[in-house]
Design an enzyme around this catalytic site. Sequence first.
Site, mmCIF file in Angstrom:
data_model
loop_
_atom_site.group_PDB
_atom_site.id
_atom_site.type_symbol
_atom_site.label_atom_id
_atom_site.label_comp_id
_atom_site.label_asym_id
_atom_site.label_seq_id
_atom_site.Cartn_x
_atom_site.Cartn_y
_atom_site.Cartn_z
ATOM 1 N N ASP A 1 0.772 -1.184 0.063
ATOM 2 C CA ASP A 1 0.037 0.029 0.098
ATOM 3 C C ASP A 1 1.036 1.289 0.057
ATOM 4 O O ASP A 1 2.247 0.984 0.031
ATOM 5 C CB ASP A 1 -1.110 -0.118 0.863
ATOM 6 C CG ASP A 1 -0.288 0.200 2.386
ATOM 7 O OD1 ASP A 1 0.911 0.342 2.700
ATOM 8 O OD2 ASP A 1 -1.066 0.406 3.511
ATOM 9 N N HIS A 2 0.376 2.177 0.412
ATOM 10 C CA HIS A 2 1.016 3.712 0.169
ATOM 11 C C HIS A 2 2.195 3.664 1.545
ATOM 12 O O HIS A 2 3.370 4.240 0.998
ATOM 13 C CB HIS A 2 0.087 4.680 0.282
ATOM 14 C CG HIS A 2 -0.705 5.030 1.614
ATOM 15 N ND1 HIS A 2 -1.713 3.962 1.501
ATOM 16 C CD2 HIS A 2 -0.524 5.389 2.641
ATOM 17 C CE1 HIS A 2 -2.265 4.074 2.754
ATOM 18 N NE2 HIS A 2 -1.734 4.742 3.388
ATOM 19 N N ARG B 1 9.425 -32.542 10.713
ATOM 20 C CA ARG B 1 8.684 -32.265 11.798
ATOM 21 C C ARG B 1 7.699 -30.928 11.481
ATOM 22 O O ARG B 1 6.620 -30.737 11.951
ATOM 23 C CB ARG B 1 9.047 -32.254 13.049
ATOM 24 C CG ARG B 1 10.151 -31.003 13.386
ATOM 25 C CD ARG B 1 10.657 -31.156 14.804
ATOM 26 N NE ARG B 1 11.573 -30.077 15.208
ATOM 27 C CZ ARG B 1 12.826 -29.395 14.560
ATOM 28 N NH1 ARG B 1 13.165 -30.426 13.787
ATOM 29 N NH2 ARG B 1 13.523 -28.587 14.946
ATOM 30 N N HIS B 2 8.389 -30.128 10.768
ATOM 31 C CA HIS B 2 7.732 -28.671 10.475
ATOM 32 C C HIS B 2 6.649 -28.942 9.519
ATOM 33 O O HIS B 2 5.654 -28.049 9.584
ATOM 34 C CB HIS B 2 8.841 -27.856 9.906
ATOM 35 C CG HIS B 2 9.736 -27.696 10.951
ATOM 36 N ND1 HIS B 2 9.738 -26.895 12.322
ATOM 37 C CD2 HIS B 2 11.341 -27.868 11.088
ATOM 38 C CE1 HIS B 2 10.775 -26.909 12.689
ATOM 39 N NE2 HIS B 2 11.878 -27.317 12.037
ATOM 40 N N HIS C 1 11.259 -23.236 9.249
ATOM 41 C CA HIS C 1 10.206 -23.809 9.947
ATOM 42 C C HIS C 1 8.725 -23.711 9.458
ATOM 43 O O HIS C 1 7.964 -24.619 9.876
ATOM 44 C CB HIS C 1 10.188 -23.349 11.473
ATOM 45 C CG HIS C 1 11.563 -23.378 12.234
ATOM 46 N ND1 HIS C 1 11.532 -23.414 13.748
ATOM 47 C CD2 HIS C 1 12.782 -24.247 11.948
ATOM 48 C CE1 HIS C 1 12.890 -23.777 13.991
ATOM 49 N NE2 HIS C 1 13.645 -24.279 13.054
ATOM 50 N N CYS D 1 3.408 -2.791 3.966
ATOM 51 C CA CYS D 1 2.462 -1.809 4.440
ATOM 52 C C CYS D 1 3.234 -1.089 5.317
ATOM 53 O O CYS D 1 4.532 -1.024 5.622
ATOM 54 C CB CYS D 1 1.081 -2.309 4.765
ATOM 55 S SG CYS D 1 0.781 -3.039 6.317
ATOM 56 N N GLY D 2 2.447 -0.059 5.946
ATOM 57 C CA GLY D 2 3.235 0.638 7.163
ATOM 58 C C GLY D 2 3.778 0.004 8.249
ATOM 59 O O GLY D 2 5.012 0.171 8.305
ATOM 60 N N THR D 3 3.197 -0.968 8.797
ATOM 61 C CA THR D 3 3.681 -1.608 9.831
ATOM 62 C C THR D 3 3.829 -3.093 9.251
ATOM 63 O O THR D 3 4.611 -4.166 9.906
ATOM 64 C CB THR D 3 2.413 -1.714 11.081
ATOM 65 O OG1 THR D 3 1.467 -2.499 10.576
ATOM 66 C CG2 THR D 3 2.286 -0.590 11.665
ATOM 67 N N GLY D 4 3.342 -3.450 8.250
ATOM 68 C CA GLY D 4 3.280 -4.852 7.702
ATOM 69 C C GLY D 4 2.194 -5.606 8.686
ATOM 70 O O GLY D 4 1.858 -7.027 7.955
ATOM 71 N N ILE D 5 1.501 -5.282 9.476
ATOM 72 C CA ILE D 5 0.669 -5.993 9.983
ATOM 73 C C ILE D 5 -0.722 -6.209 9.495
ATOM 74 O O ILE D 5 -1.170 -7.261 9.376
ATOM 75 C CB ILE D 5 0.255 -5.197 11.551
ATOM 76 C CG1 ILE D 5 1.612 -5.197 12.237
ATOM 77 C CG2 ILE D 5 -0.743 -5.898 12.258
ATOM 78 C CD1 ILE D 5 1.308 -4.286 13.646
ATOM 79 N N GLY D 6 -1.361 -5.195 9.007
ATOM 80 C CA GLY D 6 -2.592 -5.264 8.123
ATOM 81 C C GLY D 6 -2.455 -5.950 6.873
ATOM 82 O O GLY D 6 -3.430 -6.921 6.705
HETATM 83 C C1 RB5 Z 1 -1.950 2.829 6.177
HETATM 84 O O1 RB5 Z 1 -1.959 4.008 6.736
HETATM 85 C C2 RB5 Z 1 -1.495 1.937 7.249
HETATM 86 O O2 RB5 Z 1 -2.397 1.618 8.167
HETATM 87 C C3 RB5 Z 1 -1.137 0.691 6.738
HETATM 88 O O3 RB5 Z 1 -0.236 0.850 5.845
HETATM 89 C C4 RB5 Z 1 -0.725 -0.410 7.696
HETATM 90 O O4 RB5 Z 1 0.241 0.048 8.411
HETATM 91 C C5 RB5 Z 1 -1.821 -1.177 8.326
HETATM 92 O O5 RB5 Z 1 -1.573 -2.300 9.082
#
Ligand code: RB5
Length: 144
Positions: A11-12, A135-136, A101, A68-73
């Site tokens: 994403d951005h 095992r993995h 693994h 993405c910003g954090t990689g989490i979403g």
């Molecule tokens: C976008 O602003 C931000 O929420 C996205 O890049 C990401 O960090 C979400 O997990």
Amino acid sequence: MSKKTIALASDHGGYDLKETCKLFLLEMGYDVVDLGTDGTASVDYPDFADAMATALKEGIAEQGVLFCGTGIGISIAANRYAHIRAALVHDALSARLCREHNDANVLVLGGRTTGVEVAKDCLKVFLNTPFEGGRHQKRIDKFS
Ligand code: RB5
């Protein structure tokens, strides 16, 4: 031996790191498929996780890298697909272990949380580390 094709999508929030990693991959001789986004205008990260899932399903690339910003979403979105094992990593050890693994087929990096040199290390290790199996594999089989 010809190098693998790697799909990239962000994403951005991950756009700048995606562009840096794209050049790095090309320098290392990989073929790269860029699934977007193509700038810093605000977009929705699930759309790019979907594009990655389609590219891997269709065999357009063997492995992928999401940002993405954090990689989490984008990790959460990508891991909703049964054929995706996306690993959000912040260091080279995790990049190695997610291959050995977890047989991760998608590396995930945070554009706002991970520096360029760490990201390059993670990429190199991820792409050069084989799955250990054994095992993995038994554990991965339990995902479904
Ligand atoms: C976008 O602003 C931000 O929420 C996205 O890049 C990401 O960090 C979400 O997990």
